[in-house]
Design a protein around this motif. Structure first.
Motif, PDB file in Angstrom:
ATOM      1  N   GLY A  38      -2.256 -67.110  -6.362  1.00 32.76           N
ATOM      2  CA  GLY A  38      -1.896 -67.511  -7.713  1.00 32.76           C
ATOM      3  C   GLY A  38      -1.026 -68.751  -7.803  1.00 32.76           C
ATOM      4  O   GLY A  38      -0.933 -69.362  -8.870  1.00 32.76           O
ATOM      5  N   GLN A  39      -0.380 -69.154  -6.703  1.00 34.61           N
ATOM      6  CA  GLN A  39       0.444 -70.363  -6.732  1.00 34.61           C
ATOM      7  C   GLN A  39      -0.447 -71.612  -6.775  1.00 34.61           C
ATOM      8  O   GLN A  39      -1.610 -71.565  -6.372  1.00 34.61           O
ATOM      9  N   PRO A  40       0.104 -72.754  -7.236  1.00 26.66           N
ATOM     10  CA  PRO A  40      -0.678 -73.992  -7.230  1.00 26.66           C
ATOM     11  C   PRO A  40      -1.110 -74.369  -5.812  1.00 26.66           C
ATOM     12  O   PRO A  40      -0.329 -74.285  -4.867  1.00 26.66           O
ATOM     13  N   ALA A  41      -2.362 -74.776  -5.689  1.00 32.86           N
ATOM     14  CA  ALA A  41      -2.915 -75.204  -4.397  1.00 32.86           C
ATOM     15  C   ALA A  41      -2.827 -76.721  -4.329  1.00 32.86           C
ATOM     16  O   ALA A  41      -3.689 -77.425  -4.848  1.00 32.86           O
ATOM     17  N   ASP A  42      -1.772 -77.223  -3.688  1.00 30.55           N
ATOM     18  CA  ASP A  42      -1.530 -78.665  -3.662  1.00 30.55           C
ATOM     19  C   ASP A  42      -1.704 -79.283  -2.285  1.00 30.55           C
ATOM     20  O   ASP A  42      -1.426 -80.465  -2.089  1.00 30.55           O
ATOM     21  N   ARG A  43      -2.135 -78.490  -1.316  1.00 35.38           N
ATOM     22  CA  ARG A  43      -2.376 -79.000   0.033  1.00 35.38           C
ATOM     23  C   ARG A  43      -3.321 -78.046   0.758  1.00 35.38           C
ATOM     24  O   ARG A  43      -3.599 -76.959   0.289  1.00 35.38           O
ATOM     25  N   LEU A  75      -7.722 -73.940   6.434  1.00 35.39           N
ATOM     26  CA  LEU A  75      -6.842 -73.033   5.710  1.00 35.39           C
ATOM     27  C   LEU A  75      -6.630 -73.628   4.330  1.00 35.39           C
ATOM     28  O   LEU A  75      -5.944 -74.630   4.168  1.00 35.39           O
ATOM     29  N   GLY A  76      -7.273 -73.014   3.348  1.00 36.39           N
ATOM     30  CA  GLY A  76      -7.134 -73.442   1.965  1.00 36.39           C
ATOM     31  C   GLY A  76      -8.341 -74.196   1.471  1.00 36.39           C
ATOM     32  O   GLY A  76      -8.707 -75.225   2.029  1.00 36.39           O
ATOM     33  N   TRP A  77      -8.963 -73.654   0.430  1.00 39.22           N
ATOM     34  CA  TRP A  77     -10.056 -74.347  -0.247  1.00 39.22           C
ATOM     35  C   TRP A  77      -9.842 -74.388  -1.752  1.00 39.22           C
ATOM     36  O   TRP A  77     -10.541 -75.110  -2.462  1.00 39.22           O
ATOM     37  N   SER A  78      -8.875 -73.665  -2.257  1.00 37.30           N
ATOM     38  CA  SER A  78      -8.657 -73.569  -3.702  1.00 37.30           C
ATOM     39  C   SER A  78      -8.266 -74.904  -4.327  1.00 37.30           C
ATOM     40  O   SER A  78      -8.403 -75.084  -5.535  1.00 37.30           O
ATOM     41  N   TRP A  79      -7.792 -75.844  -3.539  1.00 39.74           N
ATOM     42  CA  TRP A  79      -7.390 -77.165  -4.012  1.00 39.74           C
ATOM     43  C   TRP A  79      -8.552 -77.988  -4.557  1.00 39.74           C
ATOM     44  O   TRP A  79      -8.360 -78.938  -5.306  1.00 39.74           O
ATOM     45  N   LEU A  80      -9.774 -77.617  -4.176  1.00 38.15           N
ATOM     46  CA  LEU A  80     -10.946 -78.411  -4.553  1.00 38.15           C
ATOM     47  C   LEU A  80     -11.547 -77.983  -5.887  1.00 38.15           C
ATOM     48  O   LEU A  80     -12.284 -78.742  -6.509  1.00 38.15           O
ATOM     49  N   PHE A  81     -11.229 -76.789  -6.347  1.00 39.01           N
ATOM     50  CA  PHE A  81     -11.867 -76.239  -7.539  1.00 39.01           C
ATOM     51  C   PHE A  81     -10.826 -75.834  -8.585  1.00 39.01           C
ATOM     52  O   PHE A  81      -9.902 -75.093  -8.275  1.00 39.01           O
ATOM     53  N   PRO A  83      -8.957 -73.778 -11.270  1.00 38.79           N
ATOM     54  CA  PRO A  83      -7.694 -74.318 -11.764  1.00 38.79           C
ATOM     55  C   PRO A  83      -6.716 -74.698 -10.646  1.00 38.79           C
ATOM     56  O   PRO A  83      -5.517 -74.832 -10.903  1.00 38.79           O
ATOM     57  N   TYR A  84      -7.189 -74.888  -9.417  1.00 38.87           N
ATOM     58  CA  TYR A  84      -6.365 -75.318  -8.283  1.00 38.87           C
ATOM     59  C   TYR A  84      -5.209 -74.350  -8.008  1.00 38.87           C
ATOM     60  O   TYR A  84      -4.060 -74.732  -7.876  1.00 38.87           O
ATOM     61  N   ARG A  85      -5.554 -73.072  -7.909  1.00 43.48           N
ATOM     62  CA  ARG A  85      -4.582 -72.029  -7.567  1.00 43.48           C
ATOM     63  C   ARG A  85      -5.165 -71.221  -6.413  1.00 43.48           C
ATOM     64  O   ARG A  85      -6.366 -71.001  -6.329  1.00 43.48           O
ATOM     65  N   TRP A  86      -4.263 -70.776  -5.525  1.00 44.71           N
ATOM     66  CA  TRP A  86      -4.703 -70.019  -4.355  1.00 44.71           C
ATOM     67  C   TRP A  86      -5.355 -68.712  -4.781  1.00 44.71           C
ATOM     68  O   TRP A  86      -4.838 -67.991  -5.622  1.00 44.71           O
ATOM     69  N   HIS A  87      -6.484 -68.416  -4.165  1.00 46.83           N
ATOM     70  CA  HIS A  87      -7.209 -67.161  -4.417  1.00 46.83           C
ATOM     71  C   HIS A  87      -6.728 -66.042  -3.499  1.00 46.83           C
ATOM     72  O   HIS A  87      -6.977 -64.880  -3.771  1.00 46.83           O
ATOM     73  N   LEU A  88      -6.083 -66.397  -2.412  1.00 43.95           N
ATOM     74  CA  LEU A  88      -5.563 -65.440  -1.435  1.00 43.95           C
ATOM     75  C   LEU A  88      -4.153 -65.875  -1.048  1.00 43.95           C
ATOM     76  O   LEU A  88      -3.693 -66.944  -1.458  1.00 43.95           O
ATOM     77  N   GLY A  89      -3.474 -65.064  -0.251  1.00 41.66           N
ATOM     78  CA  GLY A  89      -2.202 -65.443   0.340  1.00 41.66           C
ATOM     79  C   GLY A  89      -2.416 -65.728   1.818  1.00 41.66           C
ATOM     80  O   GLY A  89      -3.456 -65.369   2.383  1.00 41.66           O
ATOM     81  N   ALA A  90      -1.443 -66.363   2.458  1.00 39.19           N
ATOM     82  CA  ALA A  90      -1.558 -66.693   3.883  1.00 39.19           C
ATOM     83  C   ALA A  90      -0.216 -66.542   4.578  1.00 39.19           C
ATOM     84  O   ALA A  90       0.814 -66.961   4.045  1.00 39.19           O
ATOM     85  N   ARG A  91      -0.270 -65.940   5.778  1.00 38.74           N
ATOM     86  CA  ARG A  91       0.930 -65.724   6.596  1.00 38.74           C
ATOM     87  C   ARG A  91       0.614 -66.079   8.038  1.00 38.74           C
ATOM     88  O   ARG A  91      -0.429 -65.698   8.571  1.00 38.74           O
ATOM     89  N   ALA A  97       0.372 -74.683  14.593  1.00 39.71           N
ATOM     90  CA  ALA A  97       0.364 -76.144  14.470  1.00 39.71           C
ATOM     91  C   ALA A  97      -0.903 -76.513  13.718  1.00 39.71           C
ATOM     92  O   ALA A  97      -1.959 -75.881  13.917  1.00 39.71           O
ATOM     93  N   CYS A  98      -0.806 -77.497  12.844  1.00 43.92           N
ATOM     94  CA  CYS A  98      -1.972 -77.870  12.046  1.00 43.92           C
ATOM     95  C   CYS A  98      -1.822 -79.281  11.492  1.00 43.92           C
ATOM     96  O   CYS A  98      -0.738 -79.859  11.512  1.00 43.92           O
ATOM     97  N   ASP A  99      -2.936 -79.793  11.024  1.00 45.02           N
ATOM     98  CA  ASP A  99      -2.945 -81.036  10.268  1.00 45.02           C
ATOM     99  C   ASP A  99      -2.860 -80.643   8.801  1.00 45.02           C
ATOM    100  O   ASP A  99      -3.620 -79.783   8.341  1.00 45.02           O
ATOM    101  N   GLU A 100      -1.927 -81.257   8.078  1.00 46.26           N
ATOM    102  CA  GLU A 100      -1.716 -80.931   6.667  1.00 46.26           C
ATOM    103  C   GLU A 100      -2.198 -82.091   5.807  1.00 46.26           C
ATOM    104  O   GLU A 100      -1.960 -83.259   6.143  1.00 46.26           O
ATOM    105  N   PHE A 101      -2.843 -81.755   4.693  1.00 48.75           N
ATOM    106  CA  PHE A 101      -3.393 -82.749   3.792  1.00 48.75           C
ATOM    107  C   PHE A 101      -2.882 -82.508   2.380  1.00 48.75           C
ATOM    108  O   PHE A 101      -2.993 -81.400   1.862  1.00 48.75           O
ATOM    109  N   GLU A 102      -2.333 -83.542   1.776  1.00 51.01           N
ATOM    110  CA  GLU A 102      -1.888 -83.478   0.391  1.00 51.01           C
ATOM    111  C   GLU A 102      -3.120 -83.765  -0.465  1.00 51.01           C
ATOM    112  O   GLU A 102      -3.810 -84.765  -0.254  1.00 51.01           O
ATOM    113  N   VAL A 103      -3.419 -82.887  -1.414  1.00 51.91           N
ATOM    114  CA  VAL A 103      -4.717 -82.950  -2.083  1.00 51.91           C
ATOM    115  C   VAL A 103      -4.907 -84.145  -3.011  1.00 51.91           C
ATOM    116  O   VAL A 103      -6.041 -84.583  -3.194  1.00 51.91           O
TER     117      VAL A 103
END
Length: 151
Positions: A38-43, A75-81, A83-91, A97-103
């Protein structure tokens, strides 16, 4: 550096390079929450090491793990569609380690180069389809009718 397995294998080599140029390396300690449903998906992230559990909020119950992701996974696809909110949670289940992308930067690149945007959208759509299938199967395991024992 991220390998060309998993999600990145779904992109053409030039578009893979363009996407990776937009990212930066980050890490998360084990047991950290990366985002909540439910949080904004910004990355979004491409995992290079470690594992992340995707979970879903279920009222009155612990959040069941829908899928576990590892190196090469998106990790994360909700940023593309919208209302740009996470459909799931992640822990993070382990140090990650990962590459992070600002949407905003990625969406701007998609708008500037429709071929890049189409290639990226196809690769993300393949992940969405796989995640929806995994979610359905997991929810059937949790809430479906009990299986009859073999006689």
């Amino acid at each position: 550096m991220t390998t060309t397995t998993g999600f990145l294998a779904g992109l053409t080599p030039p578009h893979r390079g363009e996407l990776l140029a937009l990212g930066g390396t980050v890490s998360f300690p084990a047991d950290s929450r990366l985002f909540e449903e439910g949080q904004p998906a910004d990355r979004f992230w491409l995992l290079t090491s470690g594992s992340v559990a995707l979970d879903i909020h279920v009222s009155g119950r612990p959040a069941p793990i829908i899928e576990t992701l590892g190196p090469g996974d998106l990790l994360g696809w909700s940023w593309l569609f919208p209302p740009y909110r996470w459909h799931l949670g992640a822990r993070a289940l382990s140090p990650v380690a990962c590459d992070e992308f600002e949407v905003r930067a990625v969406r701007a690149r998609c708008d500037a180069d429709p071929a890049f945007g189409y290639d990226l959208a196809r690769a993300v759509a393949a992940v969405v389809g796989q995640r929806l299938k995994a979610t359905r199967m997991r929810l059937l395991d949790v809430y479906g009718p009990p299986r009859e024992e073999a006689r």
